[in-house]
Design a protein around this motif. Structure first.
Motif, PDB file in Angstrom:
ATOM      1  N   ILE A  78      11.628  -1.790  88.370  1.00  0.00           N
ATOM      2  CA  ILE A  78      13.076  -1.951  88.366  1.00  0.00           C
ATOM      3  C   ILE A  78      13.696  -1.233  89.554  1.00  0.00           C
ATOM      4  O   ILE A  78      13.558  -0.015  89.698  1.00  0.00           O
ATOM      5  N   GLU A  79      14.377  -1.989  90.383  1.00  0.00           N
ATOM      6  CA  GLU A  79      15.080  -1.385  91.525  1.00  0.00           C
ATOM      7  C   GLU A  79      16.520  -1.060  91.175  1.00  0.00           C
ATOM      8  O   GLU A  79      17.071  -0.037  91.567  1.00  0.00           O
ATOM      9  N   GLU A  80      17.163  -1.961  90.402  1.00  0.00           N
ATOM     10  CA  GLU A  80      18.562  -1.759  90.030  1.00  0.00           C
ATOM     11  C   GLU A  80      18.893  -2.564  88.785  1.00  0.00           C
ATOM     12  O   GLU A  80      18.457  -3.702  88.639  1.00  0.00           O
ATOM     13  N   ILE A  81      19.640  -1.977  87.845  1.00  0.00           N
ATOM     14  CA  ILE A  81      20.121  -2.667  86.650  1.00  0.00           C
ATOM     15  C   ILE A  81      21.621  -2.877  86.784  1.00  0.00           C
ATOM     16  O   ILE A  81      22.374  -1.909  86.971  1.00  0.00           O
ATOM     17  N   THR A  82      22.063  -4.122  86.703  1.00  0.00           N
ATOM     18  CA  THR A  82      23.487  -4.409  86.832  1.00  0.00           C
ATOM     19  C   THR A  82      24.151  -4.751  85.499  1.00  0.00           C
ATOM     20  O   THR A  82      25.367  -4.781  85.400  1.00  0.00           O
ATOM     21  N   HIS A  83      23.326  -5.019  84.474  1.00  0.00           N
ATOM     22  CA  HIS A  83      23.883  -5.308  83.149  1.00  0.00           C
ATOM     23  C   HIS A  83      22.836  -4.988  82.088  1.00  0.00           C
ATOM     24  O   HIS A  83      21.662  -5.291  82.265  1.00  0.00           O
ATOM     25  N   ASP A  84      23.290  -4.389  80.988  1.00  0.00           N
ATOM     26  CA  ASP A  84      22.380  -4.062  79.887  1.00  0.00           C
ATOM     27  C   ASP A  84      23.196  -4.054  78.601  1.00  0.00           C
ATOM     28  O   ASP A  84      24.051  -3.196  78.394  1.00  0.00           O
TER      29      ASP A  84
END
Length: 220
Positions: A78-84
């Motif tokens: 995972i490099e970046e999470i934009t929604h969870d």
């Protein structure tokens, strides 16, 4: 259900290996434990997935999904999470077939030898993580066969059976699993696609399965 949109790469490690390079993707984590990775195309088919029983371990920058029986792993970097977000969907009532399809399934299960001498029924509505297979049976040699039944056989039915076969063939207790696409009428395009994917096509005679002799008997 948990929905995660993240920039990630994906590696599948097991009997087969596969790699998806870094890109934005949708990750679905369902209540049954299954994890699937989707792109913004393909309509419904995931890029890669892991079916239950499996366990997700989340670490900073790395998620590891391990299958409880085979030990195969789906590794997400995972490099970046934009929604969870998480959502409670409740119990799904399931797909309701029309009366003819439902009755065809019931009749074919009762007369499974229609598909071949010595064939035996394993189960109707065999459950999978993406929906029930109409009929799971064994041929005379003991091989596993998944049967998808339609009133009218079209390309989307072949695609549906293909997804089931991909899933079932990951189970070492069932594999190898071959498919039969059965319908009262099969469109030429669907037959070509099925043949290309090694799926057999069978045209069902509804009246014959009901025990009513046709005026002009046919072979299928």
């Amino acid at each position: 259900m948990r929905l995660v949109i993240a920039r990630c790469s994906v590696d599948y490690v097991g009997r087969l290996t596969a790699h998806l390079p870094m890109a934005p993707r949708l990750i679905l984590i369902k209540a049954d434990g299954s994890v699937s990775v989707h792109a913004d195309d393909r309509a419904f088919k995931p890029l890669n997935w892991m079916n239950p029983p499996c366990k997700l371990r989340e670490e900073t920058g790395k998620w590891t999904v391990t299958h409880g029986k085979t030990g195969e792993q789906l590794i997400l970097t995972i490099e970046e999470i934009t929604h969870d977000s998480s959502h409670e969907l409740g119990v799904d009532p399931g797909l309701r077939k029309d009366g003819v399809e439902a009755h065809l399934q019931e009749l074919l299960a009762e007369h499974i030898a229609t598909l071949g001498e010595g064939w035996t029924l394993v189960r109707r509505e065999f459950p999978t993580a993406i929906g029930p297979v109409d009929i799971l049976c064994r041929d005379q040699a003991g091989g596993t066969v998944a049967v998808e039944i339609k009133r009218r056989g079209e390309i989307d039915g072949v695609e549906q059976l293909t997804r089931y076969l991909e899933l079932l063939n990951r189970d070492p207790l069932l594999a190898p699993v071959r498919g039969i696409f059965a319908a009262q009428e099969i469109k030429p395009q669907a037959r070509v696609l099925a043949t290309d994917r090694g799926i057999d096509c069978v045209v069902l005679d509804y009246q014959a399965l009901r025990g009513i002799e046709p005026e002009n008997p046919t072979l299928f």
